[in-house]
Motif scaffolding. Structure first.
Motif, PDB file in Angstrom:
ATOM      1  N   SER A   3      44.258  35.709  31.541  1.00 35.58           N
ATOM      2  CA  SER A   3      44.386  37.163  31.488  1.00 35.58           C
ATOM      3  C   SER A   3      44.197  37.733  32.887  1.00 35.58           C
ATOM      4  N   ARG A   4      44.375  39.025  33.024  1.00 37.17           N
ATOM      5  CA  ARG A   4      44.022  39.664  34.283  1.00 37.17           C
ATOM      6  C   ARG A   4      42.508  39.684  34.413  1.00 37.17           C
ATOM      7  N   SER A   5      42.009  39.954  35.609  1.00 39.19           N
ATOM      8  CA  SER A   5      40.576  40.011  35.851  1.00 39.19           C
ATOM      9  C   SER A   5      40.001  41.323  35.309  1.00 39.19           C
ATOM     10  N   PHE A   6      38.837  41.234  34.714  1.00 46.02           N
ATOM     11  CA  PHE A   6      38.139  42.439  34.270  1.00 46.02           C
ATOM     12  C   PHE A   6      36.677  42.348  34.696  1.00 46.02           C
ATOM     13  N   THR A   7      36.047  43.496  34.847  1.00 47.80           N
ATOM     14  CA  THR A   7      34.666  43.565  35.335  1.00 47.80           C
ATOM     15  C   THR A   7      33.721  43.869  34.184  1.00 47.80           C
ATOM     16  N   ALA A   8      32.630  43.112  34.127  1.00 47.35           N
ATOM     17  CA  ALA A   8      31.589  43.352  33.122  1.00 47.35           C
ATOM     18  C   ALA A   8      30.264  42.884  33.697  1.00 47.35           C
ATOM     19  N   CYS A   9      29.236  43.727  33.593  1.00 47.28           N
ATOM     20  CA  CYS A   9      27.884  43.410  34.085  1.00 47.28           C
ATOM     21  C   CYS A   9      27.868  43.079  35.572  1.00 47.28           C
ATOM     22  N   GLY A  10      28.763  43.713  36.330  1.00 46.93           N
ATOM     23  CA  GLY A  10      28.764  43.538  37.774  1.00 46.93           C
ATOM     24  C   GLY A  10      29.506  42.312  38.273  1.00 46.93           C
ATOM     25  N   PHE A  11      30.158  41.562  37.395  1.00 46.01           N
ATOM     26  CA  PHE A  11      30.906  40.374  37.796  1.00 46.01           C
ATOM     27  C   PHE A  11      32.337  40.445  37.264  1.00 46.01           C
ATOM     28  N   ASN A  12      33.186  39.631  37.831  1.00 45.35           N
ATOM     29  CA  ASN A  12      34.599  39.612  37.451  1.00 45.35           C
ATOM     30  C   ASN A  12      34.890  38.392  36.578  1.00 45.35           C
ATOM     31  N   TRP A  13      35.670  38.624  35.525  1.00 44.61           N
ATOM     32  CA  TRP A  13      35.912  37.590  34.516  1.00 44.61           C
ATOM     33  C   TRP A  13      37.394  37.526  34.163  1.00 44.61           C
ATOM     34  N   LYS A  14      37.775  36.430  33.546  1.00 43.68           N
ATOM     35  CA  LYS A  14      39.117  36.270  32.974  1.00 43.68           C
ATOM     36  C   LYS A  14      38.979  35.510  31.658  1.00 43.68           C
ATOM     37  N   ALA A  16      25.408  33.974  31.852  1.00 37.31           N
ATOM     38  CA  ALA A  16      25.991  35.031  31.026  1.00 37.31           C
ATOM     39  C   ALA A  16      25.793  34.721  29.546  1.00 37.31           C
ATOM     40  N   ILE A  17      25.543  35.765  28.798  1.00 38.74           N
ATOM     41  CA  ILE A  17      25.528  35.715  27.336  1.00 38.74           C
ATOM     42  C   ILE A  17      26.700  36.553  26.870  1.00 38.74           C
ATOM     43  N   TYR A  18      27.541  36.002  26.037  1.00 41.23           N
ATOM     44  CA  TYR A  18      28.806  36.672  25.755  1.00 41.23           C
ATOM     45  C   TYR A  18      29.329  36.310  24.371  1.00 41.23           C
ATOM     46  N   LYS A  19      30.393  36.994  23.977  1.00 35.64           N
ATOM     47  CA  LYS A  19      31.092  36.700  22.729  1.00 35.64           C
ATOM     48  C   LYS A  19      32.582  36.550  23.009  1.00 35.64           C
ATOM     49  N   LEU A  20      33.213  35.666  22.270  1.00 37.07           N
ATOM     50  CA  LEU A  20      34.667  35.511  22.311  1.00 37.07           C
ATOM     51  C   LEU A  20      35.222  35.896  20.945  1.00 37.07           C
ATOM     52  N   PHE A  21      36.375  36.570  20.947  1.00 41.10           N
ATOM     53  CA  PHE A  21      36.952  37.079  19.705  1.00 41.10           C
ATOM     54  C   PHE A  21      38.405  36.645  19.545  1.00 41.10           C
ATOM     55  N   HIS A  55      25.095  40.155  28.586  1.00 42.85           N
ATOM     56  CA  HIS A  55      24.165  40.148  29.711  1.00 42.85           C
ATOM     57  C   HIS A  55      24.678  39.155  30.744  1.00 42.85           C
ATOM     58  N   ALA A  56      24.478  39.465  32.013  1.00 40.17           N
ATOM     59  CA  ALA A  56      24.853  38.531  33.081  1.00 40.17           C
ATOM     60  C   ALA A  56      23.992  38.796  34.300  1.00 40.17           C
ATOM     61  N   PHE A  57      23.588  37.725  34.969  1.00 44.00           N
ATOM     62  CA  PHE A  57      22.778  37.875  36.182  1.00 44.00           C
ATOM     63  C   PHE A  57      22.952  36.639  37.050  1.00 44.00           C
ATOM     64  N   ALA A  58      22.785  36.841  38.362  1.00 45.51           N
ATOM     65  CA  ALA A  58      22.912  35.746  39.324  1.00 45.51           C
ATOM     66  C   ALA A  58      21.562  35.074  39.505  1.00 45.51           C
ATOM     67  N   ILE A  59      21.584  33.762  39.671  1.00 50.80           N
ATOM     68  CA  ILE A  59      20.386  32.967  39.888  1.00 50.80           C
ATOM     69  C   ILE A  59      20.596  32.145  41.151  1.00 50.80           C
ATOM     70  N   SER A  60      19.806  32.432  42.186  1.00 50.42           N
ATOM     71  CA  SER A  60      19.919  31.638  43.401  1.00 50.42           C
ATOM     72  C   SER A  60      19.321  30.269  43.150  1.00 50.42           C
ATOM     73  N   LYS A  61      19.688  29.279  43.972  1.00 52.60           N
ATOM     74  CA  LYS A  61      19.217  27.913  43.775  1.00 52.60           C
ATOM     75  C   LYS A  61      17.704  27.819  43.894  1.00 52.60           C
ATOM     76  N   SER A  62      17.118  28.658  44.733  1.00 54.18           N
ATOM     77  CA  SER A  62      15.667  28.585  44.936  1.00 54.18           C
ATOM     78  C   SER A  62      14.892  29.413  43.917  1.00 54.18           C
ATOM     79  N   THR A  78      19.959  41.157  36.774  1.00 54.80           N
ATOM     80  CA  THR A  78      20.714  42.395  36.663  1.00 54.80           C
ATOM     81  C   THR A  78      21.260  42.420  35.257  1.00 54.80           C
ATOM     82  N   ARG A  79      20.697  43.237  34.426  1.00 55.85           N
ATOM     83  CA  ARG A  79      20.981  43.176  33.002  1.00 55.85           C
ATOM     84  C   ARG A  79      22.012  44.221  32.615  1.00 55.85           C
ATOM     85  N   CYS A  80      22.916  43.827  31.758  1.00 61.49           N
ATOM     86  CA  CYS A  80      23.939  44.745  31.251  1.00 61.49           C
ATOM     87  C   CYS A  80      23.695  44.904  29.767  1.00 61.49           C
ATOM     88  N   ASP A  81      23.191  46.037  29.347  1.00 56.07           N
ATOM     89  CA  ASP A  81      22.917  46.277  27.924  1.00 56.07           C
ATOM     90  C   ASP A  81      24.020  47.147  27.329  1.00 56.07           C
TER      91      ASP A  81
END
Length: 309
Positions: free
Chosen positions: A35-46, A79-84, A140-147, A304-307
């Protein structure tokens, strides 16, 4: 093919991806469609769609969520997500929930598999007039650094100076003692130590127990351990055939004594042909090398939480 984001009932809707001409995908088989790219919770997805033939001989439609950012980031994205897949006849979705880490080597989450024959079933509304509607909702989605990855982190800081400390102690009246014999404290690697001797006591029946104990372990922080390599030796004064055992252990406030409850049988200690016990005196030697300090910490990830509200 088209993608859209809608508002419905005061809540953020999924990203919807409508595909006209679904039979083209079926006929071409192994191709992958994005699909085209879409933005959710501050990140880009397809969304990624494909057709696969499984070992059971059935063909399946596979729908996955793919991240567009992870390949360029020095971090993971959780990321915690649903597919439909939308049932157009009954006005409802079939769905699958996912929870995944996306990173440079794994851009896709878990796949939602539905048998192809279900799309062609007359009772199903997944395919109507050669049109399908797929969707994804990132909760919900958030970045986790290696450290900073969430969990229990253990860190071992090794010493550069590994000079051993050798300490020799003469124990008197060994066979007459009915209690633990303890040496004076000695310093090694910035900590204080003692040798403990158990001469045929109830806890070390028919044996000589020899232990190394950290004398000032109570001053250590609760999550700190000292990594030590040590040798304990009972000297043979006649034949120089010493009894020596070596080990590595972590000493801490809750585990400050390590050694051997059956270092040598009491019969061997008293054997007159051996030089371990002379005039009811034995000599024990400890060699101590502090290798480093081990610490344990519980790390909480900054999120960085997306509610959806």
């Amino acid at each position: 093919m088209e993608g859209e984001e809608k508002k419905a009932g005061g809540r953020s809707s999924p990203f919807w991806w409508t595909i006209d001409g679904f039979s083209t995908i079926v006929n071409r088989g192994a191709d992958t469609y994005y699909s085209r790219s879409f933005t959710a919770c501050g990140f880009n997805w397809k969304l990624r769609l494909g057709l696969v033939l499984e070992k059971d001989g059935e063909k399946y439609v596979r729908l996955c969520l793919s991240n567009d950012d992870a390949a360029s980031k020095d971090s993971e994205i959780k990321a915690i997500y649903k597919l439909f897949i939308y049932d157009q006849l009954h006005g409802e979705d079939i769905q699958k929930e996912g929870e995944d880490y996306f990173h440079s080597k794994s851009l896709d989450g878990c796949c939602f598999k539905v048998a192809l024959n279900k799309f062609h079933s007359s009772k199903s509304g997944l395919l109507v007039n050669d049109r399908c509607v797929f969707g994804a909702q990132v909760l919900h989605a958030f970045a986790i650094s290696k450290s900073d990855k969430e969990g229990i982190h253990e860190s071992l800081s090794l010493n550069k100076d590994l000079t051993p400390r050798i300490y020799t102690w003469v124990f008197k009246d060994v066979s007459k003692s009915n209690m633990i014999l303890k040496s004076e404290a000695f310093a090694a690697g910035g900590y204080n130590w003692r040798i403990w001797l158990y001469p045929n006591l109830a806890t070390c029946k028919d044996a000589l127990g020899v232990f190394l104990t950290m004398h000032n372990a109570a001053s250590l922080a609760s999550k700190t351990s000292v990594y030590v390599e040590y040798s304990l030796s009972l000297l043979d004064l006649d034949n120089a055939k010493h009894r020596k055992l070596t080990a590595k252990n972590l000493f801490s406030s809750g585990s400050f004594t390590w050694g051997y409850p059956k270092f040598l049988s009491w019969k061997e200690v008293q054997d007159p042909s051996r030089g371990f016990l002379r005039n009811d005196i034995c000599i024990v030697e400890a060699t101590v090398v502090v290798l480093g300090v081990n610490t344990i910490a519980l790390t909480r990830t900054k999120r960085t939480r997306c509610d959806l509200s």
